[in-house]
Design a protein around this motif. Structure first.
Motif, PDB file in Angstrom:
ATOM      1  N   THR A  83       0.977  -1.192   0.170  1.00  0.00           N
ATOM      2  CA  THR A  83      -0.067  -0.101   0.150  1.00  0.00           C
ATOM      3  C   THR A  83       0.946   1.226  -0.101  1.00  0.00           C
ATOM      4  N   GLY A  84       1.832   1.230   0.758  1.00  0.00           N
ATOM      5  CA  GLY A  84       2.937   2.439   0.822  1.00  0.00           C
ATOM      6  C   GLY A  84       3.448   2.494  -0.513  1.00  0.00           C
ATOM      7  N   ALA A  85       4.087   1.424  -1.249  1.00  0.00           N
ATOM      8  CA  ALA A  85       4.431   1.720  -2.626  1.00  0.00           C
ATOM      9  C   ALA A  85       3.499   2.013  -3.353  1.00  0.00           C
ATOM     10  N   GLU A  86       2.224   1.859  -3.469  1.00  0.00           N
ATOM     11  CA  GLU A  86       1.131   2.195  -4.232  1.00  0.00           C
ATOM     12  C   GLU A  86       1.253   3.745  -4.171  1.00  0.00           C
ATOM     13  N   PHE A  87       1.058   4.357  -2.829  1.00  0.00           N
ATOM     14  CA  PHE A  87       0.849   5.689  -2.492  1.00  0.00           C
ATOM     15  C   PHE A  87       2.179   6.631  -3.089  1.00  0.00           C
ATOM     16  N   ARG A  88       3.330   5.931  -2.900  1.00  0.00           N
ATOM     17  CA  ARG A  88       4.675   6.582  -3.509  1.00  0.00           C
ATOM     18  C   ARG A  88       4.440   6.744  -4.885  1.00  0.00           C
ATOM     19  N   THR A  89       4.197   5.590  -5.475  1.00  0.00           N
ATOM     20  CA  THR A  89       4.116   5.686  -7.022  1.00  0.00           C
ATOM     21  C   THR A  89       2.958   6.624  -7.517  1.00  0.00           C
ATOM     22  N   THR A  90       1.892   6.816  -6.866  1.00  0.00           N
ATOM     23  CA  THR A  90       0.766   7.926  -7.262  1.00  0.00           C
ATOM     24  C   THR A  90       1.282   9.054  -7.016  1.00  0.00           C
ATOM     25  N   ALA A  91       2.264   9.617  -5.820  1.00  0.00           N
ATOM     26  CA  ALA A  91       2.685  10.877  -5.971  1.00  0.00           C
ATOM     27  C   ALA A  91       3.610  11.067  -6.794  1.00  0.00           C
ATOM     28  N   ALA A  92       4.563  10.169  -7.177  1.00  0.00           N
ATOM     29  CA  ALA A  92       5.833  10.383  -8.129  1.00  0.00           C
ATOM     30  C   ALA A  92       4.875  10.559  -9.486  1.00  0.00           C
ATOM     31  N   MET A  93       3.888   9.826  -9.732  1.00  0.00           N
ATOM     32  CA  MET A  93       3.287  10.264 -11.175  1.00  0.00           C
ATOM     33  C   MET A  93       2.812  11.685 -11.230  1.00  0.00           C
ATOM     34  N   LEU A  94       1.993  11.775 -10.098  1.00  0.00           N
ATOM     35  CA  LEU A  94       1.491  13.275 -10.139  1.00  0.00           C
ATOM     36  C   LEU A  94       2.595  14.570 -10.189  1.00  0.00           C
ATOM     37  N   ALA A  95       3.631  14.325  -9.571  1.00  0.00           N
ATOM     38  CA  ALA A  95       4.660  15.332  -9.484  1.00  0.00           C
ATOM     39  C   ALA A  95       5.410  15.251 -11.014  1.00  0.00           C
ATOM     40  N   ASN A  96       5.631  14.210 -11.450  1.00  0.00           N
ATOM     41  CA  ASN A  96       6.198  14.149 -12.876  1.00  0.00           C
ATOM     42  C   ASN A  96       5.012  14.621 -13.980  1.00  0.00           C
ATOM     43  N   GLU A 114      -6.449  17.381  -9.433  1.00  0.00           N
ATOM     44  CA  GLU A 114      -6.040  16.173  -9.903  1.00  0.00           C
ATOM     45  C   GLU A 114      -5.432  15.198  -8.572  1.00  0.00           C
ATOM     46  N   VAL A 115      -4.712  16.033  -7.761  1.00  0.00           N
ATOM     47  CA  VAL A 115      -3.830  15.375  -6.877  1.00  0.00           C
ATOM     48  C   VAL A 115      -4.980  15.145  -5.711  1.00  0.00           C
ATOM     49  N   LEU A 116      -6.092  15.917  -5.415  1.00  0.00           N
ATOM     50  CA  LEU A 116      -6.999  15.598  -4.440  1.00  0.00           C
ATOM     51  C   LEU A 116      -7.968  14.538  -4.862  1.00  0.00           C
ATOM     52  N   ASN A 117      -8.237  14.079  -6.438  1.00  0.00           N
ATOM     53  CA  ASN A 117      -8.845  12.994  -6.839  1.00  0.00           C
ATOM     54  C   ASN A 117      -8.103  11.940  -7.147  1.00  0.00           C
ATOM     55  N   SER A 118      -6.853  11.955  -6.689  1.00  0.00           N
ATOM     56  CA  SER A 118      -5.858  10.988  -7.054  1.00  0.00           C
ATOM     57  C   SER A 118      -6.068   9.501  -6.365  1.00  0.00           C
ATOM     58  N   GLY A 119      -6.698   9.704  -5.176  1.00  0.00           N
ATOM     59  CA  GLY A 119      -6.869   8.481  -4.253  1.00  0.00           C
ATOM     60  C   GLY A 119      -5.864   8.501  -3.137  1.00  0.00           C
ATOM     61  N   LEU A 120      -5.211   9.369  -2.954  1.00  0.00           N
ATOM     62  CA  LEU A 120      -4.049   9.482  -1.920  1.00  0.00           C
ATOM     63  C   LEU A 120      -4.839   9.729  -0.700  1.00  0.00           C
ATOM     64  N   PRO A 121      -4.515   8.965   0.407  1.00  0.00           N
ATOM     65  CA  PRO A 121      -5.264   9.138   1.722  1.00  0.00           C
ATOM     66  C   PRO A 121      -5.203  10.173   2.549  1.00  0.00           C
ATOM     67  N   GLY A 122      -6.131  10.852   3.055  1.00  0.00           N
ATOM     68  CA  GLY A 122      -5.935  11.950   4.083  1.00  0.00           C
ATOM     69  C   GLY A 122      -5.427  13.247   3.466  1.00  0.00           C
ATOM     70  N   LEU A 123      -6.033  13.610   2.206  1.00  0.00           N
ATOM     71  CA  LEU A 123      -5.819  14.880   1.614  1.00  0.00           C
ATOM     72  C   LEU A 123      -6.810  15.976   2.056  1.00  0.00           C
ATOM     73  N   SER A 124      -7.905  15.540   2.647  1.00  0.00           N
ATOM     74  CA  SER A 124      -8.810  16.485   3.055  1.00  0.00           C
ATOM     75  C   SER A 124      -8.328  17.391   4.151  1.00  0.00           C
ATOM     76  N   ASP A 125      -7.113  16.959   4.706  1.00  0.00           N
ATOM     77  CA  ASP A 125      -6.627  18.157   5.546  1.00  0.00           C
ATOM     78  C   ASP A 125      -6.030  19.220   5.132  1.00  0.00           C
ATOM     79  N   SER A 126      -6.084  20.353   5.297  1.00  0.00           N
ATOM     80  CA  SER A 126      -5.532  21.478   4.880  1.00  0.00           C
ATOM     81  C   SER A 126      -4.023  21.493   4.578  1.00  0.00           C
ATOM     82  N   ASP A 127      -3.413  21.024   5.616  1.00  0.00           N
ATOM     83  CA  ASP A 127      -1.990  21.032   5.794  1.00  0.00           C
ATOM     84  C   ASP A 127      -1.448  19.956   4.909  1.00  0.00           C
ATOM     85  N   LEU A 128      -2.164  19.082   4.453  1.00  0.00           N
ATOM     86  CA  LEU A 128      -1.719  18.153   3.307  1.00  0.00           C
ATOM     87  C   LEU A 128      -1.665  18.524   2.003  1.00  0.00           C
ATOM     88  N   ALA A 129      -2.143  19.883   1.794  1.00  0.00           N
ATOM     89  CA  ALA A 129      -2.145  20.141   0.330  1.00  0.00           C
ATOM     90  C   ALA A 129      -0.667  20.209  -0.362  1.00  0.00           C
TER      91      ALA A 129
END
Length: 161
Positions: free
Chosen positions: A54-67, A102-117
């Protein structure tokens, strides 16, 4: 040589010494204990493997979004002022806002917190093969997985010239 007509001894006629009575029950209980410990080990291994995947999936999603954002920056006008106005998280330009959605709709968990923008910052650096200054983009994407005590982050940097 035993006599062929000698009577066969059966299980009921064999007498065990008093110290060995009930020993097979103890063996069974020890075997069950070993089996239970093995099952608990397998269950723990499965849980840790699941967390790692699960952690690897989240890191991969974040890398794709940044790229994806870096590719958008490369396709735009790469002057420092334009990059900051369109892609900077402080100015919340149109390109940043679209990417943030797109980041907020990506499926990364916990993005509803304002400090995780996600944040996108720019700094001016020398180089890029010429005497001109270039912009160094720093993209940080945060998430907080289920059951995690702290937030995770992925940071990507790209030099725009």
């Amino acid at each position: 040589m035993p006599h062929l007509l000698a009577p066969l001894r059966t299980q009921s006629t064999v007498r065990r010494p008093k110290g060995q009575r009930g020993f097979s029950i103890i063996e069974v209980l020890v075997a069950l204990l070993i089996f239970a410990v093995g099952l608990l080990g397998v269950a723990g291994l499965y849980a840790s493997t699941s967390r790692a995947a699960t952690g690897a999936e989240f890191r991969t999603t974040a890398a794709m979004l940044a790229n994806d954002l870096i590719a958008r920056m490369w396709m735009s006008d790469r002057t420092a002022a334009t990059l900051q106005a369109n892609f900077g998280s402080e100015s919340e330009g149109t390109s940043y806002t679209a990417w943030k959605t797109e980041v907020l709709n990506s499926g990364l968990p916990g993005l509803s917190d304002s400090d995780l923008a996600p944040s996108v910052t720019f700094s001016t650096v020398a180089g890029g093969g010429s005497s001109d200054s270039t912009s160094l983009a720093t993209i940080t994407i945060y998430w907080k997985g289920p059951g995690d005590d702290s937030r995770h982050q992925y940071v990507a940097m790209a030099q725009m010239n």
